[in-house]
Design a protein around this motif. Sequence first.
Motif, PDB file in Angstrom:
ATOM      1  N   LYS A 275      -1.317  -4.995   4.134  1.00  0.00           N
ATOM      2  CA  LYS A 275      -1.072  -6.344   4.604  1.00  0.00           C
ATOM      3  C   LYS A 275      -0.495  -7.193   3.468  1.00  0.00           C
ATOM      4  O   LYS A 275      -0.908  -7.061   2.323  1.00  0.00           O
ATOM      5  CB  LYS A 275      -2.373  -6.975   5.106  1.00  0.00           C
ATOM      6  N   GLY A 276       0.454  -8.069   3.819  1.00  0.00           N
ATOM      7  CA  GLY A 276       1.016  -8.993   2.835  1.00  0.00           C
ATOM      8  C   GLY A 276       2.523  -9.061   2.862  1.00  0.00           C
ATOM      9  O   GLY A 276       3.101 -10.002   2.318  1.00  0.00           O
ATOM     10  N   LEU A 277       3.176  -8.084   3.457  1.00  0.00           N
ATOM     11  CA  LEU A 277       4.625  -8.056   3.543  1.00  0.00           C
ATOM     12  C   LEU A 277       5.034  -7.968   5.009  1.00  0.00           C
ATOM     13  O   LEU A 277       4.360  -7.333   5.818  1.00  0.00           O
ATOM     14  CB  LEU A 277       5.200  -6.869   2.770  1.00  0.00           C
ATOM     15  N   ASN A 278       6.116  -8.583   5.348  1.00  0.00           N
ATOM     16  CA  ASN A 278       6.641  -8.558   6.710  1.00  0.00           C
ATOM     17  C   ASN A 278       8.141  -8.249   6.663  1.00  0.00           C
ATOM     18  O   ASN A 278       8.936  -9.081   6.237  1.00  0.00           O
ATOM     19  CB  ASN A 278       6.399  -9.898   7.394  1.00  0.00           C
ATOM     20  N   PRO A 279       8.544  -7.077   7.103  1.00  0.00           N
ATOM     21  CA  PRO A 279       7.702  -5.962   7.581  1.00  0.00           C
ATOM     22  C   PRO A 279       6.993  -5.265   6.427  1.00  0.00           C
ATOM     23  O   PRO A 279       7.395  -5.394   5.280  1.00  0.00           O
ATOM     24  CB  PRO A 279       8.712  -5.034   8.249  1.00  0.00           C
ATOM     25  N   GLY A 280       5.954  -4.532   6.755  1.00  0.00           N
ATOM     26  CA  GLY A 280       5.184  -3.832   5.739  1.00  0.00           C
ATOM     27  C   GLY A 280       5.950  -2.663   5.145  1.00  0.00           C
ATOM     28  O   GLY A 280       6.935  -2.180   5.717  1.00  0.00           O
ATOM     29  N   PRO A 281       5.537  -2.206   3.972  1.00  0.00           N
ATOM     30  CA  PRO A 281       6.220  -1.083   3.322  1.00  0.00           C
ATOM     31  C   PRO A 281       5.976   0.228   4.051  1.00  0.00           C
ATOM     32  O   PRO A 281       5.034   0.361   4.832  1.00  0.00           O
ATOM     33  CB  PRO A 281       5.599  -1.075   1.926  1.00  0.00           C
TER      34      PRO A 281
ATOM     35  N   HIS B 125       3.230 -15.647  -6.278  1.00  0.00           N
ATOM     36  CA  HIS B 125       2.631 -14.316  -6.371  1.00  0.00           C
ATOM     37  C   HIS B 125       2.452 -13.763  -4.961  1.00  0.00           C
ATOM     38  O   HIS B 125       2.278 -14.516  -4.007  1.00  0.00           O
ATOM     39  CB  HIS B 125       1.269 -14.371  -7.081  1.00  0.00           C
ATOM     40  N   ILE B 126       2.506 -12.436  -4.872  1.00  0.00           N
ATOM     41  CA  ILE B 126       2.306 -11.743  -3.600  1.00  0.00           C
ATOM     42  C   ILE B 126       1.041 -10.903  -3.717  1.00  0.00           C
ATOM     43  O   ILE B 126       0.900 -10.088  -4.636  1.00  0.00           O
ATOM     44  CB  ILE B 126       3.510 -10.854  -3.242  1.00  0.00           C
ATOM     45  N   LEU B 127       0.115 -11.138  -2.797  1.00  0.00           N
ATOM     46  CA  LEU B 127      -1.115 -10.348  -2.746  1.00  0.00           C
ATOM     47  C   LEU B 127      -1.027  -9.363  -1.591  1.00  0.00           C
ATOM     48  O   LEU B 127      -0.893  -9.752  -0.429  1.00  0.00           O
ATOM     49  CB  LEU B 127      -2.335 -11.252  -2.562  1.00  0.00           C
ATOM     50  N   LEU B 128      -1.075  -8.066  -1.925  1.00  0.00           N
ATOM     51  CA  LEU B 128      -1.081  -7.003  -0.927  1.00  0.00           C
ATOM     52  C   LEU B 128      -2.513  -6.471  -0.794  1.00  0.00           C
ATOM     53  O   LEU B 128      -3.147  -6.118  -1.795  1.00  0.00           O
ATOM     54  CB  LEU B 128      -0.149  -5.868  -1.323  1.00  0.00           C
ATOM     55  N   VAL B 129      -3.009  -6.433   0.423  1.00  0.00           N
ATOM     56  CA  VAL B 129      -4.364  -5.943   0.690  1.00  0.00           C
ATOM     57  C   VAL B 129      -4.240  -4.603   1.403  1.00  0.00           C
ATOM     58  O   VAL B 129      -3.652  -4.515   2.490  1.00  0.00           O
ATOM     59  CB  VAL B 129      -5.174  -6.939   1.539  1.00  0.00           C
ATOM     60  N   VAL B 130      -4.805  -3.559   0.772  1.00  0.00           N
ATOM     61  CA  VAL B 130      -4.726  -2.200   1.302  1.00  0.00           C
ATOM     62  C   VAL B 130      -6.110  -1.810   1.823  1.00  0.00           C
ATOM     63  O   VAL B 130      -7.118  -1.987   1.133  1.00  0.00           O
ATOM     64  CB  VAL B 130      -4.265  -1.212   0.217  1.00  0.00           C
ATOM     65  N   SER B 131      -6.137  -1.293   3.033  1.00  0.00           N
ATOM     66  CA  SER B 131      -7.394  -0.807   3.624  1.00  0.00           C
ATOM     67  C   SER B 131      -7.178   0.603   4.150  1.00  0.00           C
ATOM     68  O   SER B 131      -6.226   0.863   4.894  1.00  0.00           O
ATOM     69  CB  SER B 131      -7.863  -1.730   4.746  1.00  0.00           C
ATOM     70  N   VAL B 132      -8.046   1.514   3.730  1.00  0.00           N
ATOM     71  CA  VAL B 132      -7.986   2.917   4.140  1.00  0.00           C
ATOM     72  C   VAL B 132      -9.261   3.221   4.915  1.00  0.00           C
ATOM     73  O   VAL B 132     -10.369   2.944   4.445  1.00  0.00           O
ATOM     74  CB  VAL B 132      -7.850   3.851   2.924  1.00  0.00           C
ATOM     75  N   SER B 133      -9.114   3.791   6.103  1.00  0.00           N
ATOM     76  CA  SER B 133     -10.274   4.081   6.950  1.00  0.00           C
ATOM     77  C   SER B 133     -10.154   5.474   7.542  1.00  0.00           C
ATOM     78  O   SER B 133      -9.055   6.061   7.589  1.00  0.00           O
ATOM     79  CB  SER B 133     -10.395   3.043   8.076  1.00  0.00           C
TER      80      SER B 133
END
Length: 306
Positions: A133-139, A105-113
């Motif tokens: 965060k979670g993909l390299n490179p990110g989307p 499984h892939i867990l993507l953590v999204v943070s908006v500031s």
Amino acid sequence: MKITVWFGVVLGALSAAGEVIIAKAGQAAILKCGNPTNDYERSLEWRHGNDKIYSAYKMLPAPRKGQGEIVERSRLSNTDLRIRGVKEQDAGKFTCQVDGKSHEHILLVVSVSLRSSADLRLDSEVWLECNVKGLNPGPAVRWTRPDGSVHTESQIAHLKPLARSDEGTWSCTFSHAGKTHSEIIEIKVKEPVRTTLAPVPSKNPKDVRVINPPLDTKPGLGLSWWMWVVIGVGCVVVLLLMVFVICLCKRIKRRKRILRKMKNGRQRPMPEQYCQCNRPTAAAKPQQGRRREKPSAPPLQPLLMG
């Protein structure tokens, strides 16, 4: 026959790849192992990358915990892994191995500031940032304005100066594995603080202006007419109270004086009483003889004249 084999290979690859879980920083995430029965017969193991989180066996009463900070925020629910308070370092690949079968499984953590230089006021400077965060490179990430138009194709949206049209819901959108995901943030624009400068006193006496007092005040003590009325009524009431108290005191004294006179008139003086004793009279003293009488002096002889 070839089509059936190819279809089985695709299903096997999809089951091995698992699913993509998207969680917002600070929220909770649930990772399902992929077992339809949500149970295991022999063993179960969860890994985050190469680090073991949990390992459980049917013959043992309790699962064994691994090492790492994420272990303290995780727990097992049958075969599911529940993570509370997701952090950016939790993003990445998770592997579940149940009864010898592995699922990823892939867990993507999204943070908006949001960062602002002047508390979201008009004409201020604002930065909107969206991290995945979670993909390299990110989307690829893009920011969408409240009216639906695309603002920028990057993780950071820079607003300078902040305008009234920027108020509303902004959306951070990204795509992964053919699916589009988005996170929103709200912007409320405030009016700028207006500061009034004090007038600079002029040195020229001609420029001095006389400011008239308000109509409801007088130049004496600065009190309005109704306040003077209240003060006058209060003084009259105090004076009447003083007169009433004085009259009452005099009346009480007069009544006391009258009562004292009446009380003295009712009490008459009593005659003086003396004690009379019935005592016997004393007996006369016996005469002890006649007293010797002194001889009288001889008469004076006339002087002879020679």
